[in-house]
Each structure stands twice: as C-alpha cells, then as structure tokens.
Design an enzyme around this catalytic site. Structure first.
Site, short mmCIF file in Angstrom:
data_model
loop_
_atom_site.label_atom_id
_atom_site.label_comp_id
_atom_site.label_asym_id
_atom_site.label_seq_id
_atom_site.Cartn_x
_atom_site.Cartn_y
_atom_site.Cartn_z
N ASP A 49 0.95 -1.10 -0.06
CA ASP A 49 -0.04 -0.05 -0.13
C ASP A 49 0.94 1.13 -0.11
O ASP A 49 2.22 1.16 0.29
CB ASP A 49 -0.87 0.10 1.20
N LYS A 70 -3.08 2.46 -2.21
CA LYS A 70 -4.56 2.59 -1.87
C LYS A 70 -4.89 3.72 -0.90
O LYS A 70 -4.25 3.68 0.31
CB LYS A 70 -5.27 1.57 -1.38
N MET A 180 -9.78 7.48 8.58
CA MET A 180 -9.77 8.37 7.40
C MET A 180 -10.83 9.46 7.65
O MET A 180 -11.55 9.79 6.84
CB MET A 180 -10.16 7.63 6.16
#
Length: 247
Positions: A49, A70, A180
C-alpha cells in the site's frame, strides 16, 4: 495392459505460489508482528500500500516490490487491477505478500482480494496487524474503554466506493473511532451534535499514527465541528467520554 503400455497420466496444472495478506500495523516498522516480519523476510514479491513506509520495506530487501497504492482521497490503483496483479504474481512467484497498512481485515478491502484468490484456487493466509485505532489510543495514552464510562467501541469510516450510496448512519458505541476522518470531521461533528452529543464531548485526533511525524490533538466535539486543517497524513478521530483528560 502392461505398465509399459499404460496411458500417460495427465499433466498437472501449473503450480501456484501462496499469497499472504500481511498487516503492516499503523506505520512504525517495529510494530509489525514477529510473524509478519518473518514472512516479509522470506517473500519473493511484495505488493504494498501507499501508507507502507520505507523502513517497513527494508524488512524485505530480497523481494520484488510493487506499489499498489490505496489512499483515501487520492488517485490510486483500482482494486480490480490489484486483484489481477495478485493472481499474476501467484503464478510467477513462490511466496507472495500483499502488505496492507493496519490490519488486513479492517477497512483493507480484503474481501475483494480473497474472492479473487478463491476464484483461481490460489492458497492464501492472513497475518493480522495492529489496527490504527489501538495504536492511536496507545499514542495518545487514552483508553478506548473505561470502567463505568465506556464498555463498547465502534470503528467506522464514511468513505465509500464510487458506486456505493452516500447515505450514512452513525454507529452506536460509547467510544467512536473514525478511520480516514480528516475530511469528514465537520460532517461527523454535526451529525453527533444533532443526535444530542454535548459540545464538550472529548475528541482525540491522531495524524500519522506511530510515525516520526505523528501529531496528536485533544479537542472537544464543538471544536471538531470547525473542521481539521493542515492534516497531511492519515487521520484517525476518536470521540467519547473515555478519552477525557485524567485528573
């Protein structure tokens, strides 16, 4: 029929390697599990990632490294492409590692990748990692549960795939942890305030958890409503009375 005249047995299918979905943990290289580090040191190829650090990749100097970033809110490799790369690597290499930030089974799109591997009968194993919520609580020295105050924790994200509906229902839990959550800070605070949460509800924001540039902010829900600025890394927002400053 004599053995010499026996028909030739069919040629077996092309052997495939084994895929390991490994949790890299929250960021610091020494927070990966011992098993995860051992498998990385044996890997032939590592698909990693965007949030995986260079220090973490230094644990597998022998491996071919393929970035399949990602990262929320930024241009990244499409999940279907990642699935195809995994399958391709499994037919080329003996030991394949899909290295994911945090834990593979929490907001890590593991289901899509496991479905792809299942469809091709490719063997795999999952190695858990320390998820950001637990690491952030440790960094901030604030427990997510607290006797007499908080006995449940809800982990959630407001991020959705482009083809998913945008309707969002705030989860229940004495302590809420939003992954997030940087860009969603204002909307999250407004939803909670509309549900009756006090403006003085404690909030802890952890950016770049466990890394050298980690930043921790202690706020209240009313302040969170104003939004978060100058956040340049992954942000975790923790909300609840268990996060209050200790007397």
């Amino acid at each position: 029929m004599s053995p010499a005249n026996s028909p030739t047995p069919p040629v077996s299918a092309t052997p495939v390697g084994k895929v390991y979905l490994v949790g890299a943990g929250p960021g610091a290289a020494d927070l990966i599990t011992v098993r995860g580090a051992r498998i990385l040191a044996q890997a032939d190829v590592v698909l990693h990632d965007a949030l995986v650090t260079e220090e973490m990749l230094a644990l597998c100097p022998q491996a071919v490294k393929i970035p399949v970033g990602k990262r929320s809110g930024q241009r990244s490799t499409a999940q279907q492409v990642i699935n195809e790369r995994l399958i391709e690597c499994a037919h080329r290499y003996r030991l394949v590692v899909r290295l994911k930030g945090g834990d593979p089974m929490l907001f890590g799109r593991a289901d899509e990748e496991l479905r792809a591997l299942d469809s091709r009968n490719i063997p795999y194993e999952i190695v858990p990692g320390i998820t950001a919520a637990l690491a952030a609580a440790s960094s901030a020295q604030r427990p997510l549960t607290k006797r007499g105050v908080a006995r449940s924790v809800s982990l959630f994200t407001s991020s959705t795939a482009p083809d998913e509906p945008n309707e969002f229902i705030m989860p229940n839990g004495d302590t809420l942890v939003q992954y997030m959550g940087g860009r969603e800070a204002t909307a999250t605070a407004q939803r909670l305030l509309s549900l009756g949460y006090a403006r003085t509800t404690p909030v802890v924001v952890v950016e770049n958890c466990s890394r050298d540039n980690e930043r921790i902010q202690h706020l209240e829900l009313g302040t969170l409503e104003q939004g978060l600025t100058q956040c340049n890394g992954p942000v975790l927002v923790m909300i609840g009375e268990a996060l209050a400053t200790r007397n």
